[in-house]
Design a protein around this motif. Structure first.
Motif, PDB file in Angstrom:
ATOM      1  N   THR A 686     -20.883 -13.698  -9.931  1.00  0.00           N
ATOM      2  CA  THR A 686     -20.578 -13.027  -8.664  1.00  0.00           C
ATOM      3  C   THR A 686     -20.160 -14.019  -7.591  1.00  0.00           C
ATOM      4  OG1 THR A 686     -22.262 -11.377  -9.247  1.00  0.00           O
ATOM      5  CG2 THR A 686     -21.469 -11.393  -6.974  1.00  0.00           C
ATOM      6  N   VAL A 687     -20.865 -15.135  -7.523  1.00  0.00           N
ATOM      7  CA  VAL A 687     -20.523 -16.150  -6.518  1.00  0.00           C
ATOM      8  C   VAL A 687     -19.122 -16.714  -6.775  1.00  0.00           C
ATOM      9  CG1 VAL A 687     -21.112 -18.434  -5.655  1.00  0.00           C
ATOM     10  CG2 VAL A 687     -22.912 -16.750  -5.994  1.00  0.00           C
ATOM     11  N   LEU A 688     -18.825 -17.044  -8.034  1.00  0.00           N
ATOM     12  CA  LEU A 688     -17.523 -17.657  -8.329  1.00  0.00           C
ATOM     13  C   LEU A 688     -16.384 -16.680  -8.093  1.00  0.00           C
ATOM     14  CD1 LEU A 688     -18.215 -19.817 -11.513  1.00  0.00           C
ATOM     15  CD2 LEU A 688     -18.265 -20.462  -9.108  1.00  0.00           C
ATOM     16  N   GLN A 689     -16.599 -15.400  -8.346  1.00  0.00           N
ATOM     17  CA  GLN A 689     -15.554 -14.409  -8.068  1.00  0.00           C
ATOM     18  C   GLN A 689     -15.219 -14.369  -6.582  1.00  0.00           C
ATOM     19  OE1 GLN A 689     -17.229 -10.853  -9.724  1.00  0.00           O
ATOM     20  NE2 GLN A 689     -16.424 -11.235 -11.799  1.00  0.00           N
ATOM     21  N   ALA A 690     -16.226 -14.532  -5.733  1.00  0.00           N
ATOM     22  CA  ALA A 690     -15.978 -14.536  -4.288  1.00  0.00           C
ATOM     23  C   ALA A 690     -15.342 -15.847  -3.839  1.00  0.00           C
ATOM     24  CB  ALA A 690     -17.284 -14.296  -3.537  1.00  0.00           C
ATOM     25  N   VAL A 691     -15.851 -16.962  -4.357  1.00  0.00           N
ATOM     26  CA  VAL A 691     -15.371 -18.268  -3.910  1.00  0.00           C
ATOM     27  C   VAL A 691     -13.941 -18.525  -4.374  1.00  0.00           C
ATOM     28  CG1 VAL A 691     -15.771 -20.755  -4.100  1.00  0.00           C
ATOM     29  CG2 VAL A 691     -17.697 -19.207  -3.820  1.00  0.00           C
ATOM     30  N   SER A 692     -13.553 -18.002  -5.544  1.00  0.00           N
ATOM     31  CA  SER A 692     -12.212 -18.261  -6.068  1.00  0.00           C
ATOM     32  C   SER A 692     -11.132 -17.685  -5.159  1.00  0.00           C
ATOM     33  CB  SER A 692     -12.080 -17.675  -7.472  1.00  0.00           C
ATOM     34  OG  SER A 692     -12.239 -16.261  -7.436  1.00  0.00           O
ATOM     35  N   ARG A 693     -11.470 -16.699  -4.345  1.00  0.00           N
ATOM     36  CA  ARG A 693     -10.493 -16.105  -3.429  1.00  0.00           C
ATOM     37  C   ARG A 693     -10.588 -16.692  -2.023  1.00  0.00           C
ATOM     38  NH1 ARG A 693     -12.888 -11.585  -5.936  1.00  0.00           N
ATOM     39  NH2 ARG A 693     -14.076 -11.175  -4.019  1.00  0.00           N
ATOM     40  N   ASP A 694     -11.500 -17.615  -1.797  1.00  0.00           N
ATOM     41  CA  ASP A 694     -11.735 -18.138  -0.450  1.00  0.00           C
ATOM     42  C   ASP A 694     -10.637 -19.118  -0.061  1.00  0.00           C
ATOM     43  OD1 ASP A 694     -13.054 -19.582   1.857  1.00  0.00           O
ATOM     44  OD2 ASP A 694     -14.639 -18.185   1.302  1.00  0.00           O
ATOM     45  N   LEU A 695     -10.203 -19.039   1.190  1.00  0.00           N
ATOM     46  CA  LEU A 695      -9.142 -19.916   1.687  1.00  0.00           C
ATOM     47  C   LEU A 695      -9.670 -21.211   2.296  1.00  0.00           C
ATOM     48  CD1 LEU A 695      -6.823 -17.256   3.408  1.00  0.00           C
ATOM     49  CD2 LEU A 695      -6.688 -18.190   1.089  1.00  0.00           C
ATOM     50  N   ASP A 696     -10.967 -21.329   2.428  1.00  0.00           N
ATOM     51  CA  ASP A 696     -11.579 -22.524   3.022  1.00  0.00           C
ATOM     52  C   ASP A 696     -11.863 -23.539   1.911  1.00  0.00           C
ATOM     53  OD1 ASP A 696     -13.484 -24.425   4.073  1.00  0.00           O
ATOM     54  OD2 ASP A 696     -13.846 -23.026   5.716  1.00  0.00           O
ATOM     55  N   TRP A 697     -11.255 -24.722   2.004  1.00  0.00           N
ATOM     56  CA  TRP A 697     -11.419 -25.702   0.920  1.00  0.00           C
ATOM     57  C   TRP A 697     -12.855 -26.211   0.830  1.00  0.00           C
ATOM     58  CZ3 TRP A 697     -13.127 -30.659   1.650  1.00  0.00           C
ATOM     59  CH2 TRP A 697     -13.056 -31.186   2.940  1.00  0.00           C
ATOM     60  N   GLU A 698     -13.574 -26.240   1.927  1.00  0.00           N
ATOM     61  CA  GLU A 698     -14.967 -26.695   1.871  1.00  0.00           C
ATOM     62  C   GLU A 698     -15.838 -25.690   1.117  1.00  0.00           C
ATOM     63  OE1 GLU A 698     -16.773 -28.606   5.259  1.00  0.00           O
ATOM     64  OE2 GLU A 698     -14.856 -28.574   6.310  1.00  0.00           O
ATOM     65  N   VAL A 699     -15.512 -24.415   1.235  1.00  0.00           N
ATOM     66  CA  VAL A 699     -16.233 -23.408   0.459  1.00  0.00           C
ATOM     67  C   VAL A 699     -15.964 -23.604  -1.029  1.00  0.00           C
ATOM     68  CG1 VAL A 699     -16.411 -20.931  -0.005  1.00  0.00           C
ATOM     69  CG2 VAL A 699     -16.259 -21.743   2.348  1.00  0.00           C
ATOM     70  N   ARG A 700     -14.708 -23.884  -1.375  1.00  0.00           N
ATOM     71  CA  ARG A 700     -14.380 -24.086  -2.786  1.00  0.00           C
ATOM     72  C   ARG A 700     -15.064 -25.340  -3.344  1.00  0.00           C
ATOM     73  NH1 ARG A 700      -9.389 -22.823  -0.504  1.00  0.00           N
ATOM     74  NH2 ARG A 700      -8.448 -24.860  -0.971  1.00  0.00           N
ATOM     75  N   VAL A 701     -15.137 -26.397  -2.550  1.00  0.00           N
ATOM     76  CA  VAL A 701     -15.843 -27.603  -2.991  1.00  0.00           C
ATOM     77  C   VAL A 701     -17.323 -27.306  -3.206  1.00  0.00           C
ATOM     78  CG1 VAL A 701     -16.637 -29.883  -2.251  1.00  0.00           C
ATOM     79  CG2 VAL A 701     -14.240 -29.272  -2.000  1.00  0.00           C
ATOM     80  N   GLN A 702     -17.916 -26.539  -2.290  1.00  0.00           N
ATOM     81  CA  GLN A 702     -19.324 -26.193  -2.443  1.00  0.00           C
ATOM     82  C   GLN A 702     -19.532 -25.299  -3.657  1.00  0.00           C
ATOM     83  OE1 GLN A 702     -21.765 -27.521  -0.434  1.00  0.00           O
ATOM     84  NE2 GLN A 702     -23.163 -26.640  -1.952  1.00  0.00           N
ATOM     85  N   GLY A 703     -18.538 -24.450  -3.966  1.00  0.00           N
ATOM     86  CA  GLY A 703     -18.624 -23.650  -5.187  1.00  0.00           C
ATOM     87  C   GLY A 703     -18.639 -24.517  -6.432  1.00  0.00           C
ATOM     88  N   LEU A 704     -17.853 -25.582  -6.422  1.00  0.00           N
ATOM     89  CA  LEU A 704     -17.875 -26.513  -7.554  1.00  0.00           C
ATOM     90  C   LEU A 704     -19.212 -27.240  -7.645  1.00  0.00           C
ATOM     91  CD1 LEU A 704     -14.279 -27.946  -7.103  1.00  0.00           C
ATOM     92  CD2 LEU A 704     -15.071 -26.599  -9.048  1.00  0.00           C
ATOM     93  N   GLU A 705     -19.830 -27.505  -6.514  1.00  0.00           N
ATOM     94  CA  GLU A 705     -21.166 -28.121  -6.533  1.00  0.00           C
ATOM     95  C   GLU A 705     -22.180 -27.180  -7.173  1.00  0.00           C
ATOM     96  OE1 GLU A 705     -24.211 -30.780  -6.072  1.00  0.00           O
ATOM     97  OE2 GLU A 705     -22.062 -31.138  -5.774  1.00  0.00           O
ATOM     98  N   LEU A 706     -22.046 -25.890  -6.872  1.00  0.00           N
ATOM     99  CA  LEU A 706     -22.942 -24.905  -7.509  1.00  0.00           C
ATOM    100  C   LEU A 706     -22.715 -24.886  -9.024  1.00  0.00           C
ATOM    101  CD1 LEU A 706     -23.992 -21.490  -6.222  1.00  0.00           C
ATOM    102  CD2 LEU A 706     -22.890 -21.538  -8.441  1.00  0.00           C
TER     103      LEU A 706
END
Length: 870
Positions: A686-706
């Motif tokens: 669920t988290v990755l589905q939301a983060v994959s559409r996010d336009l903020d690069w810091e959110v995407r980096v934090q998703g990779l940390e998760l």
């Protein structure tokens, strides 16, 4: 070592590509060269004068010399100059000029500055200096008096363009580049250039004036180079001509009655003694120190701030601090003569010195303490131990400064509090440290500011009127009070501190910045109470204080000012982190409405507040600090918070709350939070589905940390190891557990990471590449070309690779079998991609040929398809 240059060759499709087998990106018009050293595949860009650049140079020089042509912007000229500097570092400047006479023609043309634009003139001056840095090229340019026309006093000062600061700055920079050899020193002395530099010290442009002073220091150091190799240093009268001229100019300036000239001389000396580490400095200081000391006899002392900088520079010098003519006597005299505001920086700098007589340290510390001692005396507080107020003339001067005006009083107190705050954290902090008097002074200053002090004299009354409601002093005093928490204090003092902090936090007159400082100081004193009690729990006094603090915190969480709500939430987060596990703290917190109010602020209209509310509620719920009374409601509240945070991650229009949600989720996953552990795969999906559409690069980096945390935990679960087992090291890494591989393929993990790998934001791509390297090392340690070609599902792997490398990320990656996933990881050149991502984004387009083409294209000298604009 022998070097091999790797160059670009035309490709069949009209592009260019590397003639090696590396997988570097293609780029149109790139005239880059790569260097392979010692046979290794280590490539770094080397800018050289290639044939194509040589062909373009005459046309470019003609454009620069033509005042009718629109000249390229300053950025292009700066890049062009950087390229020429790089060329002169690797090639002979003389050979370069002989092979390209158009460059000499350009330099000769600018001798008629009326025919050249000011920016080209400035560029040409710096370019001539870069060429003349090599002595043989200097001699070549001396023919025909080219350098004399460019840098001589008679030539430069007669230009109409000399009134433009950029031209004067270019002239100075050219001279600085030129001054690298003995011939240049003779030229500087004979051409009158040094005298021009003297005049430019007082230039109306601060950039030009600063550069002129820096150039004088550089010329002086260059003139004295090699003069201290074992032989005694001669007197100044026997120094080289350039050095004598500079010293004489400094002496004349120190004798001057004009403060600007004195300032210029002191600035030159400050830089000289700060940069140079040679014995000749002792001779220079011995000659000039009497003139510096004579400045103290003037009233007022000219250039006091510059004098302070000079004395500290001399005292820090390893050559002069141990010399017989050291600065200690002048330092002591200066501390005595300067006003309290001027003496503060010198006193602090003196106390920071490694080598300093104890008597001088005592004097400096007394000067720093003087304003606070005057505050204590004026408000009928005890002056503290001997030495805090010594009754010298400086004490009356400090009182006069405090009572003279509001600006003087506020400035002196803020400076003193900041200096003492910095001093307490240093290894050179004086001992004994007057902790109790300083605490009393900080508290009474805060009471003077909030109007609660009881003045007992006319001086105290005037201080109350001056400091009432002064936010600057309140902030400085709260910062200092927080720093004092590091020292040992009796219980009575801690109660006094808690009382004044609570008063500032509950006062309706406290500004948002004052409240933020009060929250920070409160946290530091609560931590100090833990140290005092000798355990991790809060002391009884601190718990009583918290009982009074939580109602105030509730009020601040409902403040109409968003900065106050934000500060209160940050404070709550830190409280929960430090003492969320203590029973007494939990009881005090849960008996208040603070947790409920924090949850309500998840819908705050201000994004900063929502982000802080996410962090606070995440910390509260991870510690089980919910406000609901029953276990069933607890469970429902926890699940409700998880869904609330998921909703924020998917829908919030601002990046700050979404980043905060990812940080909370990553911490929950790392800590094994109950809601996450209940269905970890659903949570991650669920988290990755939301983060994959996010336009903020810091959110995407934090998703990779998760994802990194999830992979680490999953690997550990499928590779249990007995801590008592003794095994021989394996020759190769063990085969990954099949269930682990199936888990990875079942989740949308690979699609998310591959999207990140081809992300347009480099930090995201770098994090994804590191993550895939980690995964490959754990799951596919043995790799080779034959395995990749012959592995299972090779066709689907090749198709997937081709589709993703071409940027077709709109289509899903598709289902991968574990074998195909392993083959995919083996086939990727992740090390090569990691190296490419480590370079700057313009490493391909930053080439001299591209630069020359673009500059010519702007004036129509090239066809459009010849330019490579970047």
């Amino acid at each position: 070592p022998r070097c091999t240059f790797w160059t670009l060759v035309p490709a069949a499709d009209g592009h260019q590509e590397w003639d090696s087998n590396s997988r570097l990106a293609r780029s149109r018009g790139v005239a880059f060269s790569y260097l392979a050293v010692g046979g290794k595949d280590r490539r770094t860009s080397v800018l050289i004068m290639d044939p194509e650049c040589s062909r373009l140079l005459p046309a470019l020089c003609a454009v620069l010399a033509d005042p009718r042509q629109p000249v390229a912007d300053d950025t292009c000229l700066e890049k062009l100059l950087d390229w020429f500097k790089t060329v002169t570092e690797t090639e002979s400047s003389l050979q370069l000029l002989q092979d390209h006479p158009c460059l000499v023609e350009l330099l000769s043309h600018v001798l008629k500055p009326q025919d050249v634009s000011p920016r080209v003139l400035s560029f040409a001056l710096r370019l001539a200096g870069a060429f003349a840095a090599q002595e043989d090229c200097f001699q070549y340019l001396q023919q025909g008096d080219l350098l004399l026309g460019l840098f001589g006093e008679a030539g430069a000062l007669g230009w109409s363009a000399w009134s433009i600061p950029s031209v004067r700055s270019g002239w100075i920079q050219g001279l600085c580049a030129l001054a690298h050899h003995p011939s240049a020193l003779h030229f500087l002395a004979d051409s009158g250039a040094v005298d021009t530099v003297f005049s430019l010290q007082g230039d109306p442009s601060l950039f030009v004036a600063s550069a002129a002073s820096q150039l004088l220091v550089y010329i002086l150091a260059l003139s004295m180079q090699g003069r201290d190799a074992g032989s005694p240093i001669p007197e100044v009268a026997a120094w080289p001509v350039c050095a004598q001229k500079i010293v004489s100019h400094v002496q004349e300036s120190l004798h001057s009655t004009a403060a600007p000239q004195v300032t210029q001389a002191l600035n030159v000396l400050t830089t000289t003694f700060g940069r140079c580490r040679s014995p000749w400095m002792e001779v220079l200081w011995g000659q000039l120190s009497p003139l510096v000391a004579s400045l103290l006899k003037r009233d007022p002392i000219p250039a006091a701030h510059s004098l302070v900088d000079l004395l500290l520079s001399v005292a820090r010098s390893p050559v002069l601090s141990s010399a017989a003519c050291g600065p200690w006597e002048i330092l002591a005299q200066t501390l005595h003569r300067l006003s309290p505001t001027q003496a503060g920086p010198l006193a602090l700098g003196t106390l920071k010195l490694q080598r300093c007589p104890q008597e001088l340290r005592t004097q400096a510390f007394g000067i720093l303490l003087q304003p606070l001692a005057c505050i204590l005396k004026a408000t009928a507080q005890a002056p503290g131990p001997p030495g805090l107020l010594d009754g010298t003339a400086g004490g009356s001067m400090t009182v006069d400064t405090l009572l003279s005006s509001k600006s003087a009083c506020v400035g002196l107190l803020c400076q003193t509090l900041a200096h003492l705050e910095e001093l307490q954290t240093l290894p050179q902090c004086p001992s004994p440290w007057p902790q109790e008097p300083l605490l009393d002074a900080a508290v009474i200053i805060l009471r003077l500011c909030d109007g609660s002090a009881d003045p007992s004299s006319s001086g105290a009354g005037r201080l109350c009127g001056t400091l009432a409601g002064c936010i600057r002093v309140q902030r400085a005093a709260l910062d200092f009070l927080g720093t004092l928490s590091q020292g040992m204090s009796p219980q009575e003092s801690m109660l006094q501190v808690f009382a004044i902090l609570l008063k500032n936090l509950e006062s309706p007159e406290s500004s948002p910045t004052v409240l933020k400082k009060a929250f920070q100081a409160t946290l530091r004193w609560l931590q100090s109470s833990v140290k005092t009690s000798g355990c991790s729990d809060l002391s009884p006094d601190a718990l009583l204080f918290l009982g009074e603090l939580f109602p105030v915190l509730q009020k601040r969480l409902c403040s109409p000012c968003w900065e106050v709500r934000d500060s209160a939430l940050e404070f709550l987060t830190h409280l929960s982190q430090h003492w969320g596990g203590q029973a007494d703290f939990r009881e005090e917190l849960q008996s208040s409405e603070v947790p409920m109010l924090a949850c309500q602020l998840l819908q705050d209209p201000e994004s900063y507040v929502r982000a802080s509310a996410v962090a606070a509620t995440g910390q509260l719920f991870s510690r089980g600090l919910q406000a609901t009374p029953t276990s069933s409601e607890n469970l429902q509240a926890q699940q409700g918070l998880l869904m609330d945070l998921m909703y924020i991650l998917s829908t919030d229009s601002e990046g700050f709350p979404r980043r905060a949600v990812l940080q909370v989720f990553t911490q929950w996953l790392r800590d094994g939070h109950a809601d996450v552990a209940r269905d970890t795969e659903w949570f991650v999906t669920t988290v990755l589905q939301a983060v994959s559409r996010d336009l903020d690069w810091e959110v995407r980096v934090q998703g990779l940390e998760l994802v990194q945390v999830f992979l680490t935990q999953t690997l550990g679960r499928f590779r249990p190891r007995c801590p008592y087992a003794v095994t021989l090291p394996e020759a190769t890494s063990p085969t990954p557990h099949p269930e682990f591989l199936r888990t990875l393929c079942r989740l949308p993990l690979f699609e998310f990471v591959f999207r990140a790998l081809f992300d347009c934001d480099r930090p995201v791509a770098q994090k994804a590449c590191d993550l895939l390297l980690f995964l490959r090392d754990e799951t596919a340690p043995s790799s080779g070309p034959q395995e990749t070609r012959d592995g299972p599902n090779s066709a689907s792997v090749e198709v997937a690779l081709q589709r993703w490398q071409e940027g077709e990320q709109g289509q899903p990656l598709g289902d991968l079998e574990p074998e195909a996933m392993l083959a995919l990881l083996r086939s990727l050149d992740l090390e090569g991609l990691q190296g490419k991502l480590a370079k700057s984004s313009d490493h391909i387009e930053k080439s001299p040929q591209s630069l020359l083409q673009d500059m010519l294209a702007t004036v129509g000298m090239l066809e459009e398809n010849e330019a490579d604009c970047y």
